[in-house]
Scaffold this motif. Structure first.
Motif, mmCIF file in Angstrom:
data_model
loop_
_atom_site.group_PDB
_atom_site.id
_atom_site.type_symbol
_atom_site.label_atom_id
_atom_site.label_comp_id
_atom_site.label_asym_id
_atom_site.label_seq_id
_atom_site.Cartn_x
_atom_site.Cartn_y
_atom_site.Cartn_z
ATOM 1 N N UNK A 62 0.797 -1.212 0.000
ATOM 2 C CA UNK A 62 0.000 0.000 0.000
ATOM 3 C C UNK A 62 0.835 1.269 0.000
ATOM 4 N N UNK A 63 2.146 1.136 -0.133
ATOM 5 C CA UNK A 63 2.996 2.323 -0.205
ATOM 6 C C UNK A 63 4.281 1.983 -0.940
ATOM 7 N N UNK A 64 5.007 3.014 -1.301
ATOM 8 C CA UNK A 64 6.316 2.859 -1.934
ATOM 9 C C UNK A 64 7.387 3.117 -0.877
ATOM 10 N N UNK A 65 8.417 2.298 -0.844
ATOM 11 C CA UNK A 65 9.475 2.413 0.160
ATOM 12 C C UNK A 65 10.823 2.613 -0.512
ATOM 13 N N UNK A 66 11.579 3.590 -0.013
ATOM 14 C CA UNK A 66 12.890 3.913 -0.561
ATOM 15 C C UNK A 66 13.904 4.025 0.571
ATOM 16 N N UNK A 67 15.150 3.714 0.284
ATOM 17 C CA UNK A 67 16.201 3.866 1.276
ATOM 18 C C UNK A 67 16.635 5.330 1.355
ATOM 19 N N UNK A 68 16.781 5.833 2.572
ATOM 20 C CA UNK A 68 17.276 7.189 2.805
ATOM 21 C C UNK A 68 18.791 7.160 2.959
ATOM 22 N N UNK A 69 19.289 6.092 3.546
ATOM 23 C CA UNK A 69 20.719 5.862 3.707
ATOM 24 C C UNK A 69 21.021 4.463 3.185
ATOM 25 N N UNK A 70 22.278 4.102 3.157
ATOM 26 C CA UNK A 70 22.592 2.698 2.896
ATOM 27 C C UNK A 70 21.931 1.875 3.995
ATOM 28 N N UNK A 71 21.308 0.782 3.628
ATOM 29 C CA UNK A 71 20.532 0.001 4.600
ATOM 30 C C UNK A 71 20.870 -1.479 4.528
ATOM 31 N N UNK A 72 20.877 -2.085 5.693
ATOM 32 C CA UNK A 72 20.896 -3.536 5.786
ATOM 33 C C UNK A 72 19.475 -3.970 6.111
ATOM 34 N N UNK A 73 18.872 -4.764 5.240
ATOM 35 C CA UNK A 73 17.484 -5.168 5.456
ATOM 36 C C UNK A 73 17.384 -6.688 5.586
ATOM 37 N N UNK A 74 16.421 -7.096 6.393
ATOM 38 C CA UNK A 74 16.099 -8.515 6.541
ATOM 39 C C UNK A 74 14.894 -8.801 5.663
ATOM 40 N N UNK A 75 15.002 -9.801 4.818
ATOM 41 C CA UNK A 75 13.905 -10.191 3.935
ATOM 42 C C UNK A 75 13.319 -11.518 4.429
ATOM 43 N N UNK A 76 12.004 -11.512 4.637
ATOM 44 C CA UNK A 76 11.307 -12.710 5.108
ATOM 45 C C UNK A 76 10.196 -13.040 4.115
ATOM 46 N N UNK A 77 10.134 -14.252 3.604
ATOM 47 C CA UNK A 77 9.038 -14.608 2.697
ATOM 48 C C UNK A 77 7.686 -14.385 3.371
ATOM 49 N N UNK A 78 6.745 -13.836 2.635
ATOM 50 C CA UNK A 78 5.430 -13.549 3.208
ATOM 51 C C UNK A 78 4.808 -14.791 3.843
ATOM 52 N N UNK A 79 4.902 -15.915 3.171
ATOM 53 C CA UNK A 79 4.256 -17.134 3.674
ATOM 54 C C UNK A 79 4.811 -17.522 5.044
ATOM 55 N N UNK A 80 6.120 -17.355 5.245
ATOM 56 C CA UNK A 80 6.728 -17.699 6.529
ATOM 57 C C UNK A 80 6.289 -16.711 7.611
ATOM 58 N N UNK A 81 6.299 -15.417 7.270
ATOM 59 C CA UNK A 81 5.903 -14.401 8.239
ATOM 60 C C UNK A 81 4.442 -14.585 8.630
ATOM 61 N N UNK A 82 3.598 -14.867 7.645
ATOM 62 C CA UNK A 82 2.171 -15.063 7.903
ATOM 63 C C UNK A 82 1.937 -16.296 8.777
ATOM 64 N N UNK A 83 2.684 -17.346 8.533
ATOM 65 C CA UNK A 83 2.573 -18.564 9.350
ATOM 66 C C UNK A 83 2.955 -18.261 10.797
ATOM 67 N N UNK A 84 4.000 -17.457 10.994
ATOM 68 C CA UNK A 84 4.429 -17.093 12.353
ATOM 69 C C UNK A 84 3.313 -16.372 13.098
ATOM 70 N N UNK A 85 2.687 -15.402 12.434
ATOM 71 C CA UNK A 85 1.616 -14.648 13.091
ATOM 72 C C UNK A 85 0.414 -15.534 13.407
ATOM 73 N N UNK A 86 0.132 -16.475 12.535
ATOM 74 C CA UNK A 86 -1.032 -17.341 12.733
ATOM 75 C C UNK A 86 -0.818 -18.372 13.844
ATOM 76 N N UNK A 87 0.442 -18.661 14.160
ATOM 77 C CA UNK A 87 0.722 -19.707 15.151
ATOM 78 C C UNK A 87 1.294 -19.156 16.455
ATOM 79 N N UNK A 88 1.437 -17.831 16.554
ATOM 80 C CA UNK A 88 2.039 -17.227 17.748
ATOM 81 C C UNK A 88 1.227 -15.987 18.121
ATOM 82 N N UNK A 89 0.379 -16.098 19.130
ATOM 83 C CA UNK A 89 -0.507 -14.995 19.504
ATOM 84 C C UNK A 89 0.291 -13.773 19.964
ATOM 85 N N UNK A 90 1.429 -13.999 20.627
ATOM 86 C CA UNK A 90 2.243 -12.868 21.062
ATOM 87 C C UNK A 90 2.766 -12.092 19.862
#
Length: 242
Positions: free
Chosen positions: A104-132
């Motif tokens: 829903x938005x465009x994202x750009x780096x302001x500085x050099x960035x180190x980013x962590x990439x997580x597949x959507x399916x894995x992230x979604x599974x985590x949220x569905x199985x961990x209420x915290x």
């Protein structure tokens, strides 16, 4: 075991300051090993657009080092920098919670960035199985939307120098080091962040300098603690702040 594994999955954490390391440890406190095994680390140069609005959400991004901005190009094609992220926040997490298939938005780096990439399916599974984890993500999303809404309403009524002063005070609160905030943004970048034109930015900067609200060092603008407090008082006289 999981915290030790987190540092194995994200070795750059050892380079971060204590506060930021603790934010990552808290965010991934209950993350299972299978989620951490899916992490990919990528270093992006300054000025890279790595997410575009209306493209499929296939990856969730978390900024490890550096700063990024959310940019809206919908109105007359003009860039409006409406939010900056430098904390531990999942870009794409909101779309996952809301069952949205596109960013829903465009994202750009302001500085050099180190980013962590997580597949959507894995992230979604985590949220569905961990209420915290789900509650944590919902809380962060709500705080982000609340801040964005409050700022947008304030900017709607503020004009010229007052709007730029509010931007400067917000940036000081987030980025000042040893009671000094150094602004290296160009006039165009300040215009995109405030929604003002470059001509208005130039007038406001000159006004602030004449009134001693900012200082200059080469091409940088400096704001001291005393200058921030004066600017904050000016903004507070127009916008009621907590």
């Amino acid at each position: 075991m999981e915290q030790k594994y987190l540092y194995q999955a994200l070795p750059f954490l050892r380079e971060l300051d204590k506060r930021r390391r603790e934010l990552f440890e808290a965010y991934f406190e209950t993350a299972p090993v299978w989620l951490m095994d899916s992490f990919q680390i990528e270093v992006l140069e300054k000025g890279v657009t790595f997410v575009r609005e209306n493209t499929p959400v296939e990856t969730v991004y978390i900024v490890g080092q550096g700063s990024i901005r959310a940019v809206d190009y919908r109105i007359y094609g003009i860039a409006y920098d409406f939010m900056r992220f430098d904390g531990v926040y999942a870009m794409g997490g909101m779309e996952v919670i809301m069952d949205l298939s596109e960013y829903r938005t465009t994202l750009e780096t302001v500085t050099e960035c180190t980013v962590i990439k997580i597949p959507r399916a894995k992230f979604e599974r985590w949220l569905k199985t961990d209420i915290r984890a789900l509650k944590q993500e919902a809380k962060l999303m709500g705080e982000y939307l609340l801040e964005q809404g409050r700022n947008s309403r304030a900017y709607l009524f503020l004009q010229g120098a007052d709007r730029l002063a509010m931007l400067f005070t917000e940036r000081y609160q987030r980025y000042a080091k040893q009671d000094v905030y150094r602004i290296r943004s160009t006039r165009q970048e300040l215009a995109e962040a405030s929604g003002l034109c470059v001509k208005t930015i130039n007038r406001a900067v000159k006004k602030f300098q004449d009134e001693g609200l900012i200082s200059r060092e080469g091409n940088s603008i400096l704001i001291s603690r005393e200058q921030y407090e004066r600017m904050q008082a000016m903004v507070s006289s127009v916008v009621e702040q907590e």
